[in-house]
Design a protein around this motif. Sequence first.
Motif, PDB file in Angstrom:
ATOM      1  N   GLY A 217       0.829  -1.193   0.000  1.00 36.33           N
ATOM      2  CA  GLY A 217       0.000   0.000   0.000  1.00 36.33           C
ATOM      3  C   GLY A 217       0.861   1.239   0.000  1.00 36.33           C
ATOM      4  N   GLY A 218       0.494   2.245  -0.826  1.00 32.63           N
ATOM      5  CA  GLY A 218       1.290   3.462  -0.884  1.00 32.63           C
ATOM      6  C   GLY A 218       2.725   3.168  -1.264  1.00 32.63           C
ATOM      7  N   GLU A 219       3.657   3.582  -0.395  1.00 29.55           N
ATOM      8  CA  GLU A 219       5.072   3.338  -0.656  1.00 29.55           C
ATOM      9  C   GLU A 219       5.606   2.157   0.153  1.00 29.55           C
ATOM     10  N   GLU A 220       4.727   1.298   0.644  1.00 25.12           N
ATOM     11  CA  GLU A 220       5.142   0.132   1.426  1.00 25.12           C
ATOM     12  C   GLU A 220       5.067  -1.147   0.590  1.00 25.12           C
ATOM     13  N   PHE A 221       6.053  -1.999   0.800  1.00 25.29           N
ATOM     14  CA  PHE A 221       6.154  -3.264   0.079  1.00 25.29           C
ATOM     15  C   PHE A 221       6.394  -4.386   1.082  1.00 25.29           C
ATOM     16  N   VAL A 222       6.004  -5.589   0.685  1.00 23.44           N
ATOM     17  CA  VAL A 222       6.229  -6.771   1.516  1.00 23.44           C
ATOM     18  C   VAL A 222       6.912  -7.839   0.680  1.00 23.44           C
ATOM     19  N   VAL A 223       7.889  -8.500   1.275  1.00 25.93           N
ATOM     20  CA  VAL A 223       8.512  -9.674   0.655  1.00 25.93           C
ATOM     21  C   VAL A 223       8.412 -10.827   1.647  1.00 25.93           C
ATOM     22  N   LEU A 224       7.846 -11.951   1.207  1.00 27.30           N
ATOM     23  CA  LEU A 224       7.765 -13.161   2.017  1.00 27.30           C
ATOM     24  C   LEU A 224       8.906 -14.087   1.617  1.00 27.30           C
ATOM     25  N   LEU A 225       9.620 -14.594   2.611  1.00 28.53           N
ATOM     26  CA  LEU A 225      10.790 -15.436   2.360  1.00 28.53           C
ATOM     27  C   LEU A 225      10.590 -16.804   3.008  1.00 28.53           C
ATOM     28  N   PRO A 226      10.091 -17.783   2.258  1.00 26.90           N
ATOM     29  CA  PRO A 226       9.908 -19.123   2.821  1.00 26.90           C
ATOM     30  C   PRO A 226      11.247 -19.773   3.163  1.00 26.90           C
ATOM     31  N   ASP A 227      11.220 -20.632   4.181  1.00 31.48           N
ATOM     32  CA  ASP A 227      12.417 -21.390   4.576  1.00 31.48           C
ATOM     33  C   ASP A 227      13.599 -20.467   4.875  1.00 31.48           C
ATOM     34  N   THR A 228      13.300 -19.295   5.422  1.00 32.48           N
ATOM     35  CA  THR A 228      14.344 -18.313   5.688  1.00 32.48           C
ATOM     36  C   THR A 228      14.187 -17.769   7.104  1.00 32.48           C
ATOM     37  N   GLY A 229      15.216 -17.958   7.934  1.00 31.45           N
ATOM     38  CA  GLY A 229      15.201 -17.396   9.271  1.00 31.45           C
ATOM     39  C   GLY A 229      15.531 -15.922   9.247  1.00 31.45           C
ATOM     40  N   ILE A 230      15.410 -15.279  10.384  1.00 33.06           N
ATOM     41  CA  ILE A 230      15.548 -13.824  10.435  1.00 33.06           C
ATOM     42  C   ILE A 230      16.979 -13.361  10.145  1.00 33.06           C
ATOM     43  N   THR A 231      17.968 -14.187  10.466  1.00 33.64           N
ATOM     44  CA  THR A 231      19.364 -13.806  10.186  1.00 33.64           C
ATOM     45  C   THR A 231      19.609 -13.737   8.684  1.00 33.64           C
ATOM     46  N   ASP A 232      19.168 -14.780   7.972  1.00 29.41           N
ATOM     47  CA  ASP A 232      19.327 -14.767   6.511  1.00 29.41           C
ATOM     48  C   ASP A 232      18.441 -13.710   5.866  1.00 29.41           C
ATOM     49  N   ALA A 233      17.276 -13.472   6.464  1.00 30.46           N
ATOM     50  CA  ALA A 233      16.405 -12.425   5.936  1.00 30.46           C
ATOM     51  C   ALA A 233      17.081 -11.061   6.054  1.00 30.46           C
ATOM     52  N   MET A 274       2.613 -11.513  12.365  1.00 31.50           N
ATOM     53  CA  MET A 274       3.914 -11.316  11.720  1.00 31.50           C
ATOM     54  C   MET A 274       4.031  -9.923  11.104  1.00 31.50           C
ATOM     55  N   ILE A 275       2.958  -9.452  10.462  1.00 37.54           N
ATOM     56  CA  ILE A 275       2.975  -8.110   9.886  1.00 37.54           C
ATOM     57  C   ILE A 275       3.087  -7.069  10.998  1.00 37.54           C
ATOM     58  N   LYS A 276       2.380  -7.305  12.095  1.00 39.85           N
ATOM     59  CA  LYS A 276       2.425  -6.371  13.228  1.00 39.85           C
ATOM     60  C   LYS A 276       3.851  -6.244  13.765  1.00 39.85           C
ATOM     61  N   LYS A 277       4.524  -7.378  13.930  1.00 40.55           N
ATOM     62  CA  LYS A 277       5.885  -7.349  14.450  1.00 40.55           C
ATOM     63  C   LYS A 277       6.853  -6.707  13.445  1.00 40.55           C
ATOM     64  N   ALA A 278       6.650  -6.992  12.162  1.00 41.36           N
ATOM     65  CA  ALA A 278       7.496  -6.370  11.139  1.00 41.36           C
ATOM     66  C   ALA A 278       7.280  -4.858  11.113  1.00 41.36           C
ATOM     67  N   ASP A 279       6.029  -4.432  11.326  1.00 42.45           N
ATOM     68  CA  ASP A 279       5.721  -3.001  11.350  1.00 42.45           C
ATOM     69  C   ASP A 279       6.375  -2.328  12.552  1.00 42.45           C
ATOM     70  N   GLU A 280       6.393  -3.007  13.675  1.00 42.00           N
ATOM     71  CA  GLU A 280       7.066  -2.464  14.865  1.00 42.00           C
ATOM     72  C   GLU A 280       8.565  -2.321  14.604  1.00 42.00           C
ATOM     73  N   ALA A 281       9.138  -3.316  13.934  1.00 40.10           N
ATOM     74  CA  ALA A 281      10.561  -3.243  13.601  1.00 40.10           C
ATOM     75  C   ALA A 281      10.827  -2.132  12.588  1.00 40.10           C
ATOM     76  N   LEU A 282       9.904  -1.943  11.647  1.00 46.58           N
ATOM     77  CA  LEU A 282      10.040  -0.853  10.674  1.00 46.58           C
ATOM     78  C   LEU A 282      10.029   0.501  11.378  1.00 46.58           C
ATOM     79  N   TYR A 283       9.190   0.629  12.365  1.00 48.97           N
ATOM     80  CA  TYR A 283       9.125   1.869  13.150  1.00 48.97           C
ATOM     81  C   TYR A 283      10.473   2.144  13.824  1.00 48.97           C
ATOM     82  N   LEU A 284      11.107   1.092  14.337  1.00 44.39           N
ATOM     83  CA  LEU A 284      12.425   1.243  14.958  1.00 44.39           C
ATOM     84  C   LEU A 284      13.463   1.692  13.933  1.00 44.39           C
TER      85      LEU A 284
END
Length: 298
Positions: A217-233, A274-284
């Motif tokens: 939405g707007g200028e926001e994008f989402v990428v889903l990464l299957p079989d990928t932990g947060i370090t590799d992400a 998951m989106i909520k937590k990603a949004d919180e991290a984006l805010y940081l």
Amino acid sequence: MFPPPDLNLFNCGLLITDADRRVLYANSFVLNEYGHDADVISVEGLSALFTRSSLILFDSYLYPMLLQEGVCQELQVMVKTADEERVPVLISVKQDTTGTGHHYWALFDATNRSKLYDELIETREKLQDQAESLANLAKRDALTGLLNRRELSEQFAMLLSQANRADRALSVLLIDIDHFKTINDEYGHQRGDTVLREFGGLLQKSCRTGDVAARYGGEEFVVLLPDTGITDAAKRADRIHEKLSGIEVGGLRFSVSIGISEKKAPVATDAENMIKKADEALYLAKNAGRGCTRLADA
């Protein structure tokens, strides 16, 4: 979205109708061959084109067949011209499978049926391709070509269900173009659209097979990464930052902020969380000065 420009090239009548049997589109063959005005067809619908007996056949046979099978092939009916002449035609009708309620019609002059079968088969295949193309367009964001938010939700639900069942990892990148409002204000919305479109292309090229990229939405994008932990992400996010730092996108240099969350195996979760937590991290990331990535708390 109508009419697709190539439909006027077919040497047969083509119609698109909606769930209320209104004619959304009639190609030039229908208008020229039978002498009807497009506005008249738009207002009067199928009753402007077909005889009363044909309309009765539609109610008693064609539409029940569409409900049951999704397609009705090679049904001979009568078209009435603007001069009230009767012309036998062979029709094939296919129901759209994406829930729009649209029907796709092909009409062939049946005064000499022996010449029509090859054309019918070819046109049926082209109509199928057209229906698939329209269905694909309904899943895409018109500006960037990435998946739209609705299709993202479906893909997210599917990937998350698979990850939960198999106790596999899944990570989400929530990406926001920094100072996008300033880009629009200083360079205009057309330049802003170019930035969105080209960044969407860059994002798509950075995806592996199986990854899902979408405009959220707007200028926001989402990428889903299957079989990928947060370090590799996070490493994938770093590569996005690196690519942006060395190029101009839409004639401009800009940065993005990225928030990442993950579904850890074997812990089950849902897309909203998951989106909520990603949004919180984006805010940081934004609070840290933008142009960086932050990870959601476990």
